[in-house]
Scaffold this active site. Structure first.
Site, PDB file in Angstrom:
ATOM      1  N   GLU A  89      -1.430  -6.886  12.728  1.00  0.00           N
ATOM      2  CA  GLU A  89      -1.726  -6.194  11.882  1.00  0.00           C
ATOM      3  C   GLU A  89      -2.425  -5.198  12.049  1.00  0.00           C
ATOM      4  O   GLU A  89      -3.983  -5.279  13.358  1.00  0.00           O
ATOM      5  CB  GLU A  89      -1.471  -6.517  10.666  1.00  0.00           C
ATOM      6  CG  GLU A  89      -2.704  -5.771   9.913  1.00  0.00           C
ATOM      7  CD  GLU A  89      -3.479  -5.650   8.658  1.00  0.00           C
ATOM      8  OE1 GLU A  89      -3.016  -6.012   7.979  1.00  0.00           O
ATOM      9  OE2 GLU A  89      -4.385  -5.031   8.812  1.00  0.00           O
ATOM     10  N   CYS A 102      -7.231   0.965  13.780  1.00  0.00           N
ATOM     11  CA  CYS A 102      -7.953  -0.054  13.684  1.00  0.00           C
ATOM     12  C   CYS A 102      -7.204  -1.707  13.939  1.00  0.00           C
ATOM     13  O   CYS A 102      -6.052  -1.615  13.637  1.00  0.00           O
ATOM     14  CB  CYS A 102      -7.975  -0.271  11.946  1.00  0.00           C
ATOM     15  SG  CYS A 102      -8.359  -1.954  11.108  1.00  0.00           S
ATOM     16  N   CYS A 109      -9.454 -15.934   9.791  1.00  0.00           N
ATOM     17  CA  CYS A 109     -10.382 -15.795  10.222  1.00  0.00           C
ATOM     18  C   CYS A 109     -11.164 -16.772   9.517  1.00  0.00           C
ATOM     19  O   CYS A 109     -11.098 -17.361   9.114  1.00  0.00           O
ATOM     20  CB  CYS A 109     -11.358 -14.066   9.337  1.00  0.00           C
ATOM     21  SG  CYS A 109     -12.956 -14.371   9.365  1.00  0.00           S
ATOM     22  N   CYS A 113     -14.749 -15.106   3.309  1.00  0.00           N
ATOM     23  CA  CYS A 113     -15.264 -13.973   2.780  1.00  0.00           C
ATOM     24  C   CYS A 113     -14.077 -14.774   1.336  1.00  0.00           C
ATOM     25  O   CYS A 113     -12.909 -14.290   1.809  1.00  0.00           O
ATOM     26  CB  CYS A 113     -14.900 -12.743   3.269  1.00  0.00           C
ATOM     27  SG  CYS A 113     -16.254 -12.094   4.459  1.00  0.00           S
ATOM     28  N   CYS A 116     -11.575 -11.391   0.502  1.00  0.00           N
ATOM     29  CA  CYS A 116     -10.555 -10.378   1.868  1.00  0.00           C
ATOM     30  C   CYS A 116      -9.612 -11.552   2.167  1.00  0.00           C
ATOM     31  O   CYS A 116     -10.003 -13.216   1.995  1.00  0.00           O
ATOM     32  CB  CYS A 116     -11.691 -11.043   2.779  1.00  0.00           C
ATOM     33  SG  CYS A 116     -10.783 -10.538   5.396  1.00  0.00           S
ATOM     34  N   CYS A 335      -7.718  -4.448   4.766  1.00  0.00           N
ATOM     35  CA  CYS A 335      -7.210  -5.342   6.064  1.00  0.00           C
ATOM     36  C   CYS A 335      -6.513  -6.650   5.418  1.00  0.00           C
ATOM     37  O   CYS A 335      -7.024  -7.612   5.069  1.00  0.00           O
ATOM     38  CB  CYS A 335      -8.736  -5.648   6.592  1.00  0.00           C
ATOM     39  SG  CYS A 335      -9.112  -3.738   6.915  1.00  0.00           S
TER      40      CYS A 335
HETATM   41  N1  SAH Z   1     -14.607  -9.431  10.120  1.00  0.00           N
HETATM   42  C1  SAH Z   1     -14.691  -8.532  10.407  1.00  0.00           C
HETATM   43  C2  SAH Z   1     -14.733  -7.320  10.772  1.00  0.00           C
HETATM   44  C3  SAH Z   1     -13.437  -7.114   9.626  1.00  0.00           C
HETATM   45  S1  SAH Z   1     -12.951  -7.102   7.831  1.00  0.00           S
HETATM   46  C4  SAH Z   1     -16.039  -8.095   8.882  1.00  0.00           C
HETATM   47  O1  SAH Z   1     -16.382  -8.412   8.098  1.00  0.00           O
HETATM   48  O2  SAH Z   1     -16.898  -6.582   9.411  1.00  0.00           O
HETATM   49  C5  SAH Z   1     -13.349  -5.470   7.683  1.00  0.00           C
HETATM   50  C6  SAH Z   1     -14.199  -4.846   6.642  1.00  0.00           C
HETATM   51  O3  SAH Z   1     -12.978  -4.768   6.150  1.00  0.00           O
HETATM   52  C7  SAH Z   1     -15.276  -5.327   6.517  1.00  0.00           C
HETATM   53  O4  SAH Z   1     -16.652  -4.558   6.031  1.00  0.00           O
HETATM   54  C8  SAH Z   1     -14.796  -6.439   5.065  1.00  0.00           C
HETATM   55  O5  SAH Z   1     -15.948  -6.182   4.347  1.00  0.00           O
HETATM   56  C9  SAH Z   1     -14.358  -5.275   4.265  1.00  0.00           C
HETATM   57  N2  SAH Z   1     -13.013  -6.206   3.772  1.00  0.00           N
HETATM   58  C10 SAH Z   1     -13.098  -7.285   3.656  1.00  0.00           C
HETATM   59  N3  SAH Z   1     -11.557  -7.784   2.261  1.00  0.00           N
HETATM   60  C11 SAH Z   1     -11.426  -6.119   0.958  1.00  0.00           C
HETATM   61  C12 SAH Z   1     -11.585  -6.029   0.726  1.00  0.00           C
HETATM   62  N4  SAH Z   1     -10.316  -6.498  -0.237  1.00  0.00           N
HETATM   63  N5  SAH Z   1     -11.282  -4.792   0.062  1.00  0.00           N
HETATM   64  C13 SAH Z   1     -12.441  -4.373   0.498  1.00  0.00           C
HETATM   65  N6  SAH Z   1     -12.664  -4.531   1.435  1.00  0.00           N
HETATM   66  C14 SAH Z   1     -13.265  -5.109   2.918  1.00  0.00           C
HETATM   67 FE1  SF4 Z   2     -13.433 -11.977   8.656  1.00  0.00          FE
HETATM   68 FE2  SF4 Z   2     -12.695 -10.722   6.440  1.00  0.00          FE
HETATM   69 FE3  SF4 Z   2     -14.895 -11.574   6.072  1.00  0.00          FE
HETATM   70 FE4  SF4 Z   2     -14.462 -10.212   7.884  1.00  0.00          FE
HETATM   71  S1  SF4 Z   2     -14.742  -9.752   6.169  1.00  0.00           S
HETATM   72  S2  SF4 Z   2     -16.015 -11.716   8.439  1.00  0.00           S
HETATM   73  S3  SF4 Z   2     -12.126 -10.705   8.846  1.00  0.00           S
HETATM   74  S4  SF4 Z   2     -13.026 -13.618   5.690  1.00  0.00           S
END
Ligand code: SAH
Ligand code: SF4
Length: 347
Positions: A89, A102, A109, A113, A116, A335
């Site tokens: 994506e 982006c 991943c 998290c 996410c 994302c």
């Molecule tokens: N893995 C890297 C980059 C991709 S995620 C990282 O974690 O930084 C990019 C951003 O999207 C991160 O700051 C993450 O905390 C945020 N993110 C992920 N899931 C989200 C959600 N459901 N709502 C808002 N932000 C989110």
């Molecule tokens: Fe991975 Fe999503 Fe956590 Fe970024 S926010 S490190 S993409 S699991």
């Protein structure tokens, strides 16, 4: 056959040498691809017929196939399919006077998290350099003349867990003979993998790239709950590495903080965040990201009032911060979400 977008200019010169072509030919081809976004050897008019034939036998252009494009008022989401049938994506965001792209760095991943959608299926694999670069090329080809000024590694995946491929993609993004973006305008967003941040700090090329770190919680315990991989990449070590990171002049590190209702959004959390930053106010700025809900995720977005209360505390301590609302994000969700839905549907 291999993908020509796998290579930096230096590497391409080597490849061309092996084929008996002079290095300046590599530069010509590189410029066609990254200055004009021409991905067809037959359209590279300063190459002879023989050279075109030779190159066509050796190289392909696109490791990704564009399968879907979804438009929202201020963003466009592209879905691509890899040769091994994964979905990647990419989101193009329209800012007031420029575009930001982006890009994704991995399929899935491993950080896990809990807020996410990308984490839901775990890590499938790293993206190759050409799969990262092709996201830019294909979106740019679709966009036409307008310039994409910023690239942020905030799509699927943890870019620092795919260091070499991401580094090479960044080299192509900033190469004066290539896309020629400013290093300030390429942002690596990381969940904070300590060893890789140290590596970045030692790397004179990579440490000039803009750095964003996803903090998301202000105590070790809460952070571990939200971001399981931080058990071994502790908050204390993270802040230590960031406070000594060799930043270019006038540069700040962005601390990203996803605000989740009742989880990390209290004024006390904001106080603690201010304390973590402490006397290093000039080194950091905070990007507050209201959680984007997803049916597969157990959280909610805080109210606007609570978001503003959080901000107010940061202001009180003199910490620069901003909240980002995007209509595109409202439409698409967070994302990785559209992809996640798709991949589930494909199964
Ligand atoms: N893995 C890297 C980059 C991709 S995620 C990282 O974690 O930084 C990019 C951003 O999207 C991160 O700051 C993450 O905390 C945020 N993110 C992920 N899931 C989200 C959600 N459901 N709502 C808002 N932000 C989110
Ligand atoms: Fe991975 Fe999503 Fe956590 Fe970024 S926010 S490190 S993409 S699991």
């Amino acid at each position: 056959m291999e993908f020509i977008t796998e290579y930096t200019l230096e590497e391409l010169k080597e490849k061309f040498k092996e084929l008996g072509l002079e290095p300046y030919r590599a530069k010509q081809v590189f410029r066609w691809i990254y200055k004009k976004f021409i991905t067809d050897f037959d359209k590279m008019t300063d190459l002879s017929k023989e050279h075109r034939k030779l190159l066509k036998e050796k190289f392909l252009f696109h490791p990704l196939e564009k399968i879907e494009k979804v438009e929202a008022p201020d963003a466009v989401k592209y879905l691509f399919r890899t040769k091994d049938n994964h979905i990647v994506e990419t989101v193009l965001i329209k800012e007031r006077d420029h575009y930001t792209l982006c890009v994704s760095s991995q399929i899935g991943c491993a950080v896990g998290c809990t807020f996410c959608a990308t984490a839901l299926d775990g890590l499938k694999r790293n993206l190759t350099t050409s799969e990262i670069v092709d996201q830019y090329i294909q979106v740019k080809q679709d966009l036409g003349e307008e310039k994409i000024r910023n690239v942020v590694f905030m799509g699927m995946g943890e870019p620092l867990a795919n260091y070499e491929n991401v580094r090479k993609a960044v080299e192509i993004f900033v190469s004066p003979e290539g896309i020629d973006l400013s290093k300030r305008r390429v942002t690596i967003s990381t969940s904070g993998i300590i060893a890789q941040l140290r590596r970045m700090a030692r790397d004179p090329f990579m440490r000039e790239v803009n750095l964003a770190v996803s903090l998301n919680a202000v105590s070790q315990k809460k952070r571990e709950e939200l971001m399981p991989l931080t058990k071994t990449n502790t908050l204390e070590e993270l802040m230590e590495v960031l406070k000594s990171f060799p930043l270019p002049k006038y540069r700040r590190i962005t601390l990203e903080y996803v605000l989740i209702k009742g989880v990390n959004d209290s004024p006390r959390d904001a106080e603690r965040l201010a304390k973590l930053i402490g006397r290093h106010k000039k080194r950091f700025k905070v990007n507050l990201i209201p959680f984007n809900p997803d049916p597969n995720l157990p959280y909610e977005r805080p109210s606007l009032t609570d978001i503003m209360k959080f901000q107010k505390v940061l202001w009180k301590y003199g910490i620069s911060n901003f909240v980002r609302f995007s209509k595109g994000v409202e439409v698409f969700g967070a994302c990785g979400q559209l992809r996640a839905r798709r991949e589930h549907a494909l199964k």
